[in-house]
Design a protein around this motif. Structure first.
Motif, PDB file in Angstrom:
ATOM      1  N   LYS A  55       0.807  -1.219  -0.091  1.00 31.51           N
ATOM      2  CA  LYS A  55      -0.121   0.217   0.068  1.00 31.51           C
ATOM      3  C   LYS A  55       0.816   1.120  -0.036  1.00 31.51           C
ATOM      4  O   LYS A  55       2.089   1.226   0.376  1.00 31.51           O
ATOM      5  N   LEU A  56       0.231   2.500  -0.496  1.00 31.57           N
ATOM      6  CA  LEU A  56       0.898   3.625  -0.307  1.00 31.57           C
ATOM      7  C   LEU A  56       1.572   3.946   0.972  1.00 31.57           C
ATOM      8  O   LEU A  56       0.493   3.989   1.900  1.00 31.57           O
ATOM      9  N   GLY A  57       2.781   4.265   1.228  1.00 32.09           N
ATOM     10  CA  GLY A  57       3.217   4.587   2.363  1.00 32.09           C
ATOM     11  C   GLY A  57       3.479   3.575   3.484  1.00 32.09           C
ATOM     12  O   GLY A  57       4.083   3.581   4.583  1.00 32.09           O
ATOM     13  N   GLN A  58       3.271   2.183   2.788  1.00 33.72           N
ATOM     14  CA  GLN A  58       3.835   1.110   3.611  1.00 33.72           C
ATOM     15  C   GLN A  58       5.389   1.049   4.008  1.00 33.72           C
ATOM     16  O   GLN A  58       5.854   1.146   2.931  1.00 33.72           O
ATOM     17  N   LYS A  59       5.826   0.575   4.859  1.00 25.43           N
ATOM     18  CA  LYS A  59       7.388   0.315   4.941  1.00 25.43           C
ATOM     19  C   LYS A  59       7.612  -0.966   4.480  1.00 25.43           C
ATOM     20  O   LYS A  59       6.966  -1.913   4.808  1.00 25.43           O
ATOM     21  N   ILE A  60       8.821  -0.557   3.539  1.00 27.82           N
ATOM     22  CA  ILE A  60       9.170  -1.982   2.754  1.00 27.82           C
ATOM     23  C   ILE A  60      10.556  -2.205   3.198  1.00 27.82           C
ATOM     24  O   ILE A  60      11.017  -3.053   2.426  1.00 27.82           O
ATOM     25  N   GLY A  61      11.132  -1.322   3.799  1.00 27.75           N
ATOM     26  CA  GLY A  61      12.799  -1.494   4.011  1.00 27.75           C
ATOM     27  C   GLY A  61      12.848  -0.992   5.329  1.00 27.75           C
ATOM     28  O   GLY A  61      12.478   0.327   5.884  1.00 27.75           O
ATOM     29  N   GLU A  62      13.845  -1.434   6.178  1.00 25.09           N
ATOM     30  CA  GLU A  62      14.159  -1.342   7.388  1.00 25.09           C
ATOM     31  C   GLU A  62      15.438  -1.643   7.771  1.00 25.09           C
ATOM     32  O   GLU A  62      16.078  -2.567   7.316  1.00 25.09           O
ATOM     33  N   ALA A  63      16.355  -1.009   8.639  1.00 26.60           N
ATOM     34  CA  ALA A  63      17.538  -1.252   9.070  1.00 26.60           C
ATOM     35  C   ALA A  63      17.517  -1.068  10.756  1.00 26.60           C
ATOM     36  O   ALA A  63      17.121   0.077  11.120  1.00 26.60           O
ATOM     37  N   LYS A  64      18.379  -1.909  11.703  1.00 28.62           N
ATOM     38  CA  LYS A  64      18.417  -1.816  12.753  1.00 28.62           C
ATOM     39  C   LYS A  64      19.557  -0.874  13.303  1.00 28.62           C
ATOM     40  O   LYS A  64      19.397  -0.310  14.493  1.00 28.62           O
ATOM     41  N   ALA A  65      20.221  -0.463  12.538  1.00 30.06           N
ATOM     42  CA  ALA A  65      21.436   0.614  12.778  1.00 30.06           C
ATOM     43  C   ALA A  65      20.822   1.692  13.121  1.00 30.06           C
ATOM     44  O   ALA A  65      19.791   2.197  12.545  1.00 30.06           O
ATOM     45  N   PRO A  66      21.602   2.561  14.032  1.00 25.46           N
ATOM     46  CA  PRO A  66      20.987   3.878  14.548  1.00 25.46           C
ATOM     47  C   PRO A  66      21.202   4.788  13.478  1.00 25.46           C
ATOM     48  O   PRO A  66      20.169   5.865  13.361  1.00 25.46           O
ATOM     49  N   VAL A  67      22.336   4.807  12.652  1.00 25.16           N
ATOM     50  CA  VAL A  67      22.223   5.654  11.526  1.00 25.16           C
ATOM     51  C   VAL A  67      21.729   5.189  10.388  1.00 25.16           C
ATOM     52  O   VAL A  67      22.191   4.361   9.528  1.00 25.16           O
ATOM     53  N   SER A  68      20.403   5.139  10.290  1.00 22.11           N
ATOM     54  CA  SER A  68      19.634   4.648   8.974  1.00 22.11           C
ATOM     55  C   SER A  68      18.297   5.444   9.014  1.00 22.11           C
ATOM     56  O   SER A  68      18.023   6.144   9.950  1.00 22.11           O
ATOM     57  N   ALA A  69      17.471   5.140   7.874  1.00 24.89           N
ATOM     58  CA  ALA A  69      16.125   5.664   7.611  1.00 24.89           C
ATOM     59  C   ALA A  69      15.492   4.636   6.912  1.00 24.89           C
ATOM     60  O   ALA A  69      15.715   4.037   6.050  1.00 24.89           O
ATOM     61  N   GLU A 122      10.856  13.127  22.448  1.00 28.45           N
ATOM     62  CA  GLU A 122      11.218  11.660  21.909  1.00 28.45           C
ATOM     63  C   GLU A 122      10.192  11.113  21.078  1.00 28.45           C
ATOM     64  O   GLU A 122      10.716  10.423  20.157  1.00 28.45           O
ATOM     65  N   GLN A 123       8.883  11.465  21.236  1.00 32.75           N
ATOM     66  CA  GLN A 123       7.826  10.828  20.298  1.00 32.75           C
ATOM     67  C   GLN A 123       7.876  11.604  19.097  1.00 32.75           C
ATOM     68  O   GLN A 123       7.822  11.064  17.746  1.00 32.75           O
ATOM     69  N   ILE A 124       8.261  12.990  18.752  1.00 32.73           N
ATOM     70  CA  ILE A 124       8.517  13.449  17.625  1.00 32.73           C
ATOM     71  C   ILE A 124       9.553  13.021  16.815  1.00 32.73           C
ATOM     72  O   ILE A 124       9.366  12.622  15.686  1.00 32.73           O
ATOM     73  N   ALA A 125      10.705  12.690  17.549  1.00 32.67           N
ATOM     74  CA  ALA A 125      11.911  12.056  17.027  1.00 32.67           C
ATOM     75  C   ALA A 125      11.605  10.618  16.401  1.00 32.67           C
ATOM     76  O   ALA A 125      11.981  10.345  15.372  1.00 32.67           O
ATOM     77  N   ASP A 126      10.545   9.995  17.031  1.00 35.11           N
ATOM     78  CA  ASP A 126      10.241   8.717  16.737  1.00 35.11           C
ATOM     79  C   ASP A 126       9.453   8.805  15.351  1.00 35.11           C
ATOM     80  O   ASP A 126       9.450   7.853  14.485  1.00 35.11           O
ATOM     81  N   LEU A 127       8.669   9.655  15.271  1.00 29.67           N
ATOM     82  CA  LEU A 127       7.701   9.953  14.217  1.00 29.67           C
ATOM     83  C   LEU A 127       8.500  10.273  13.098  1.00 29.67           C
ATOM     84  O   LEU A 127       8.180   9.714  11.643  1.00 29.67           O
ATOM     85  N   THR A 140      21.118  13.715   2.707  1.00 31.17           N
ATOM     86  CA  THR A 140      20.287  12.570   3.240  1.00 31.17           C
ATOM     87  C   THR A 140      20.913  11.959   4.502  1.00 31.17           C
ATOM     88  O   THR A 140      20.672  10.493   4.537  1.00 31.17           O
ATOM     89  N   PHE A 141      21.247  12.652   5.450  1.00 33.92           N
ATOM     90  CA  PHE A 141      21.683  12.317   6.754  1.00 33.92           C
ATOM     91  C   PHE A 141      20.465  12.006   7.422  1.00 33.92           C
ATOM     92  O   PHE A 141      19.696  12.900   7.355  1.00 33.92           O
ATOM     93  N   PRO A 142      20.126  10.872   8.155  1.00 41.16           N
ATOM     94  CA  PRO A 142      19.028  10.541   8.707  1.00 41.16           C
ATOM     95  C   PRO A 142      18.639  11.598   9.843  1.00 41.16           C
ATOM     96  O   PRO A 142      19.404  12.117  10.651  1.00 41.16           O
ATOM     97  N   THR A 143      17.425  12.340   9.686  1.00 38.39           N
ATOM     98  CA  THR A 143      17.095  13.451  10.504  1.00 38.39           C
ATOM     99  C   THR A 143      16.959  13.226  11.924  1.00 38.39           C
ATOM    100  O   THR A 143      17.198  14.001  12.843  1.00 38.39           O
ATOM    101  N   ALA A 144      16.225  11.958  12.267  1.00 39.33           N
ATOM    102  CA  ALA A 144      15.732  11.773  13.637  1.00 39.33           C
ATOM    103  C   ALA A 144      17.275  11.291  14.430  1.00 39.33           C
ATOM    104  O   ALA A 144      17.231  11.957  15.508  1.00 39.33           O
ATOM    105  N   PHE A 145      18.267  10.910  13.621  1.00 39.98           N
ATOM    106  CA  PHE A 145      19.592  10.510  14.461  1.00 39.98           C
ATOM    107  C   PHE A 145      20.211  11.818  14.575  1.00 39.98           C
ATOM    108  O   PHE A 145      20.666  12.110  15.857  1.00 39.98           O
ATOM    109  N   LYS A 146      20.117  12.860  13.674  1.00 37.04           N
ATOM    110  CA  LYS A 146      20.467  14.175  13.820  1.00 37.04           C
ATOM    111  C   LYS A 146      20.011  14.730  15.105  1.00 37.04           C
ATOM    112  O   LYS A 146      20.564  15.533  15.866  1.00 37.04           O
ATOM    113  N   ILE A 147      18.755  14.673  15.329  1.00 39.70           N
ATOM    114  CA  ILE A 147      18.054  15.415  16.563  1.00 39.70           C
ATOM    115  C   ILE A 147      18.388  14.471  17.895  1.00 39.70           C
ATOM    116  O   ILE A 147      18.886  15.451  18.642  1.00 39.70           O
TER     117      ILE A 147
END
Length: 461
Positions: A55-69, A122-127, A140-147
């Protein structure tokens, strides 16, 4: 008060043709190719399989590393392949290929965040992380990790609205057409970074955008609009920090070391969409322009759409293209295959006719020193070039080649037409490989010594 910075050049901005009309939406392609690596950091692992309906917007790829998106589907439809495909860096990377059903059936979790979640850093960073948001100006540096990595260090948030490269106007049009959403996105970033004030640096060639954002109440939200002199590379991260705050990021250092965090304009808008609309990072406004383009404009492009499709849907070429660049003319990357897909950080697609070719047969340094004056990082391009040609890695390291931001100002200003920026990219890659080999050798010798010490202890026993 703005602080003085070193270097810079003043190329013709060439912005008018693409900036005259509102952002338009092009038809979706029949197929999208979504790379699992659209960010600095660990690539994602596909969460789907061939044959799956997504579906549109469905997560199709994930990484467990902190520096990722994470990566999301930009259309709804069927996964028809998972295989290596060419990306804009010229590398083959794993990609999920989706056959578009043109229904845009939204994912089940694609909804606005509850109001209470938007009060918590914390919740905004998670979102932001779950939405897969990265630096959408091209870094393209992951924004949540920068925060999150800046908590306890960052006291100053800077929004980069300089958009100083010629031709590119996608962020400017976003300011003009989505000012309220943009300001709310910046407000969320401030809250996530645990600061109550932000600077929004915008070049003076965007005067109407400056006035509009001030009219929309930027000041009351704690956002100070900072008009910047029109100069390239005004939007380079370290230059922007120095210009606005007077703080100087040390060689090899990061903005957080001087208490700053810098975010792109479209990244800020994407934060709004993720939090208030539940929309992940699956779309980017892209400037299509250049001397070979028939109808320069700004268009909304879904991630995974090929360059070829974008050019076709925006009027095609007026002249035979000599060079096609993803990104700006100063820092963008030349492409050799139009099948390459647009990603989260694709701000522009430029096509240039042959009469734009400035290359000469025998580029020669005339020792004029203009490259030194132009370098925003206070480096010495004339010597870096010489030592790169000689392969003297020790001197390249001593002269801080790793501080080169590859802005291209030296190449632009060089009357001898030397390929300076390319040489520095090559030199940095050689130095990185050399240092990695040196480290591996040291670790091997250490392990060997430790093993020998263990053997001796065993012998004594």
């Amino acid at each position: 008060m703005l602080f003085k910075t070193h270097g810079g050049v003043h190329p013709n901005d060439k912005k008018a043709p693409s900036n005259e009309a509102a952002i338009s939406t092009i038809p979706q392609p029949a197929q999208v190719v979504i790379p699992m690596s659209q960010h600095i950091g660990a690539p994602c692992t596909p969460l789907v399989a061939v044959g799956d309906q997504v579906k549109l917007g469905q997560k199709i790829g994930e990484a467990k590393a902190p520096v990722s998106a994470p990566v999301h589907a930009s259309v709804s439809g069927k996964v028809v392949a998972i295989e290596p495909r060419l990306n804009n860096l010229g590398n083959m990377v794993t990609a999920v290929i989706i056959e578009n059903d043109f229904k845009d059936t939204p994912a089940d979790d694609m909804f606005p965040a509850p109001a209470e979640a938007l009060e918590s850093p914390e919740q905004i960073a998670d979102l932001i992380r779950e939405a897969g948001i990265v630096g959408m100006g091209g870094a393209t540096f992951p924004t949540a990790f920068k925060i999150t990595s800046g908590w306890g260090k960052v006291d100053t948030v800077i929004i980069n609205g300089a958009e100083c490269e010629p031709y590119i106007t996608s962020d400017h049009r976003t300011m003009l057409e989505h000012p309220d959403e943009l300001l709310k996105g910046i407000e969320l970033i401030m809250r996530a970074c645990k600061v109550d004030h932000a600077y929004f640096g915008i070049e003076l060639n965007k005067k109407f955008a400056i006035d509009l954002l001030n009219f929309k109440g930027a000041k009351a939200m704690g956002i100070e609009i900072v008009p910047l002199k029109c100069q390239y590379p005004q939007g380079a991260e370290k230059t922007l920090i120095k210009t606005i705050t007077g703080r100087e990021v040390p060689p090899g250092g990061l903005p957080a070391q001087v208490g700053c965090a810098v975010f792109n304009t479209f990244t800020s808008y994407s934060v709004y969409r993720a939090c208030y609309e539940g929309w992940p990072a699956i779309e980017r406004v892209v400037t299509v322009s250049g001397s070979a383009i028939a109808q320069p404009k700004n268009v909304k492009v879904r991630v995974g759409t090929s360059m070829e499709w974008v050019f076709e849907q925006t009027g095609g070429f007026a002249k035979e293209p000599w060079k096609i660049i993803m990104g700006g003319p100063m820092m963008g990357l030349a492409q050799y295959d139009l099948a390459v897909p647009c990603g989260k950080g694709t701000a522009a697609l430029l096509a240039f006719a042959e009469d734009e070719d400035r290359n000469i047969e025998n580029p020669t340094c005339i020792r004029c020193g203009q490259c030194i004056d132009a370098c925003p990082m206070n480096l010495q391009p004339i010597y870096l070039y010489m030592y790169e040609e000689k392969g003297d890695l020790e001197m390249l390291q001593k002269l801080n080649i790793t501080d080169c931001v590859e802005c291209g100002a030296c190449t632009y200003i060089c009357p001898g037409r030397l390929h300076l920026t390319h040489a520095f990219k090559t030199g940095k890659a050689k130095l990185q490989a050399y240092n990695a080999a040196l480290k591996a050798k040291e670790e091997a010798e250490k392990a060997k010594a430790e093993a020998a010490g263990t053997d001796k202890k065993e012998e004594k026993k």
